[in-house]
Design a protein around this motif. Structure first.
Motif, PDB file in Angstrom:
ATOM      1  N   MET A 173       0.839  -1.209   0.000  1.00  8.79           N
ATOM      2  CA  MET A 173       0.000   0.000   0.000  1.00  8.79           C
ATOM      3  C   MET A 173       0.867   1.250   0.000  1.00  8.79           C
ATOM      4  N   LYS A 174       1.932   1.225   0.794  1.00  6.19           N
ATOM      5  CA  LYS A 174       2.830   2.372   0.860  1.00  6.19           C
ATOM      6  C   LYS A 174       3.515   2.589  -0.486  1.00  6.19           C
ATOM      7  N   ALA A 175       3.911   1.499  -1.138  1.00  7.96           N
ATOM      8  CA  ALA A 175       4.591   1.612  -2.427  1.00  7.96           C
ATOM      9  C   ALA A 175       3.657   2.135  -3.510  1.00  7.96           C
ATOM     10  N   ARG A 176       2.383   1.837  -3.418  1.00  7.92           N
ATOM     11  CA  ARG A 176       1.432   2.239  -4.455  1.00  7.92           C
ATOM     12  C   ARG A 176       0.872   3.646  -4.258  1.00  7.92           C
ATOM     13  N   ARG A 177       1.268   4.319  -3.188  1.00  5.52           N
ATOM     14  CA  ARG A 177       0.770   5.679  -2.969  1.00  5.52           C
ATOM     15  C   ARG A 177       1.184   6.618  -4.088  1.00  5.52           C
ATOM     16  N   SER A 178       2.386   6.397  -4.610  1.00  2.00           N
ATOM     17  CA  SER A 178       2.855   7.244  -5.693  1.00  2.00           C
ATOM     18  C   SER A 178       3.521   6.369  -6.751  1.00  2.00           C
ATOM     19  N   TYR A 179       3.626   6.916  -7.977  1.00  2.00           N
ATOM     20  CA  TYR A 179       4.206   6.169  -9.090  1.00  2.00           C
ATOM     21  C   TYR A 179       5.694   5.991  -8.887  1.00  2.00           C
ATOM     22  N   GLU A 180       6.177   4.798  -9.219  1.00  2.00           N
ATOM     23  CA  GLU A 180       7.601   4.511  -9.127  1.00  2.00           C
ATOM     24  C   GLU A 180       8.107   4.220 -10.543  1.00  2.00           C
ATOM     25  N   LYS A 181       9.080   5.000 -10.972  1.00  2.00           N
ATOM     26  CA  LYS A 181       9.626   4.819 -12.310  1.00  2.00           C
ATOM     27  C   LYS A 181      10.268   3.440 -12.416  1.00  2.00           C
ATOM     28  N   PRO A 182      10.250   2.855 -13.627  1.00  2.00           N
ATOM     29  CA  PRO A 182      10.862   1.525 -13.794  1.00  2.00           C
ATOM     30  C   PRO A 182      12.328   1.482 -13.371  1.00  2.00           C
ATOM     31  N   SER A 183      13.082   2.562 -13.629  1.00  2.00           N
ATOM     32  CA  SER A 183      14.500   2.575 -13.231  1.00  2.00           C
ATOM     33  C   SER A 183      14.624   2.587 -11.711  1.00  2.00           C
ATOM     34  N   GLU A 184      13.742   3.337 -11.020  1.00  2.00           N
ATOM     35  CA  GLU A 184      13.767   3.368  -9.552  1.00  2.00           C
ATOM     36  C   GLU A 184      13.403   2.001  -8.990  1.00  2.00           C
ATOM     37  N   ARG A 185      12.423   1.360  -9.633  1.00  2.00           N
ATOM     38  CA  ARG A 185      12.002   0.040  -9.184  1.00  2.00           C
ATOM     39  C   ARG A 185      13.149  -0.960  -9.322  1.00  2.00           C
ATOM     40  N   ARG A 186      13.840  -0.908 -10.467  1.00  2.00           N
ATOM     41  CA  ARG A 186      14.965  -1.801 -10.710  1.00  2.00           C
ATOM     42  C   ARG A 186      16.051  -1.588  -9.664  1.00  2.00           C
ATOM     43  N   ASN A 187      16.375  -0.312  -9.393  1.00  2.00           N
ATOM     44  CA  ASN A 187      17.398  -0.002  -8.394  1.00  2.00           C
ATOM     45  C   ASN A 187      16.991  -0.498  -7.006  1.00  2.00           C
ATOM     46  N   ARG A 188      15.731  -0.283  -6.646  1.00  2.00           N
ATOM     47  CA  ARG A 188      15.252  -0.721  -5.334  1.00  2.00           C
ATOM     48  C   ARG A 188      15.318  -2.235  -5.211  1.00  2.00           C
ATOM     49  N   GLU A 189      14.873  -2.945  -6.246  1.00  2.00           N
ATOM     50  CA  GLU A 189      14.872  -4.404  -6.197  1.00  2.00           C
ATOM     51  C   GLU A 189      16.298  -4.956  -6.132  1.00  2.00           C
ATOM     52  N   GLU A 190      17.230  -4.323  -6.857  1.00  2.00           N
ATOM     53  CA  GLU A 190      18.634  -4.756  -6.782  1.00  2.00           C
ATOM     54  C   GLU A 190      19.185  -4.539  -5.377  1.00  2.00           C
ATOM     55  N   ALA A 191      18.876  -3.385  -4.794  1.00  2.00           N
ATOM     56  CA  ALA A 191      19.350  -3.089  -3.442  1.00  2.00           C
ATOM     57  C   ALA A 191      18.768  -4.090  -2.437  1.00  2.00           C
ATOM     58  N   GLU A 192      17.486  -4.443  -2.597  1.00  2.00           N
ATOM     59  CA  GLU A 192      16.866  -5.420  -1.700  1.00  2.00           C
ATOM     60  C   GLU A 192      17.539  -6.779  -1.852  1.00  2.00           C
ATOM     61  N   ALA A 193      17.872  -7.169  -3.089  1.00  2.00           N
ATOM     62  CA  ALA A 193      18.528  -8.458  -3.322  1.00  2.00           C
ATOM     63  C   ALA A 193      19.908  -8.474  -2.668  1.00  2.00           C
ATOM     64  N   VAL A 194      20.651  -7.361  -2.791  1.00  2.00           N
ATOM     65  CA  VAL A 194      21.974  -7.273  -2.160  1.00  2.00           C
ATOM     66  C   VAL A 194      21.839  -7.382  -0.650  1.00  2.00           C
ATOM     67  N   ARG A 195      20.839  -6.681  -0.082  1.00  2.00           N
ATOM     68  CA  ARG A 195      20.618  -6.715   1.357  1.00  2.00           C
ATOM     69  C   ARG A 195      20.307  -8.141   1.828  1.00  2.00           C
ATOM     70  N   ARG A 196      19.440  -8.844   1.083  1.00  2.00           N
ATOM     71  CA  ARG A 196      19.101 -10.230   1.439  1.00  2.00           C
ATOM     72  C   ARG A 196      20.329 -11.131   1.365  1.00  2.00           C
ATOM     73  N   ALA A 197      21.137 -10.958   0.306  1.00  2.00           N
ATOM     74  CA  ALA A 197      22.335 -11.796   0.143  1.00  2.00           C
ATOM     75  C   ALA A 197      23.322 -11.552   1.280  1.00  2.00           C
ATOM     76  N   ARG A 198      23.513 -10.280   1.654  1.00  2.00           N
ATOM     77  CA  ARG A 198      24.430  -9.975   2.758  1.00  2.00           C
ATOM     78  C   ARG A 198      23.935 -10.575   4.061  1.00  2.00           C
ATOM     79  N   LYS A 199      22.632 -10.488   4.279  1.00  2.00           N
ATOM     80  CA  LYS A 199      22.068 -11.037   5.511  1.00  2.00           C
ATOM     81  C   LYS A 199      22.249 -12.554   5.556  1.00  2.00           C
TER      82      LYS A 199
END
Length: 91
Positions: free
Chosen positions: A30-56
């Motif tokens: 719901m928080k993510a859908r409050r405003s539009y997220e550009k595809p490049s921002e989405r890609r960057n966010r998902e990559e950062a989340e994947a890195v965070r998960r891998a480090r953990k």
């Protein structure tokens, strides 16, 4: 999603519902859908989340193998006890 209300206890049912929604990730979506997220921002966010998960995962694996020390657990704060009333003294 369904929650049972027992003994007309709506407050408890709401807590259970909120916990289920939290686990499912509905609040985050719901928080993510409050405003539009550009595809490049989405890609960057998902990559950062994947890195965070891998480090953990790597950190947990290293702790299990004994390569690094596990973080010390914080002690729970002492809760004040309710004292029993003192008997009245005769004067």
């Amino acid at each position: 999603m369904q929650v049972l209300v027992r003994d007309n206890n709506v407050d408890q049912a709401l807590r259970v519902l909120k916990k289920k929604m939290q686990r499912e990730g509905i609040f985050r979506e719901m928080k993510a859908r409050r405003s539009y997220e550009k595809p490049s921002e989405r890609r960057n966010r998902e990559e950062a989340e994947a890195v965070r998960r891998a480090r953990k995962a790597a950190r947990k694996q290293a702790i299990r193998e004994g390569l690094i020390a596990a973080p010390k657990k914080k002690p729970l704060p002492a809760r004040p006890r309710a004292e029993a009333p003192q008997p009245a003294t005769a004067k």
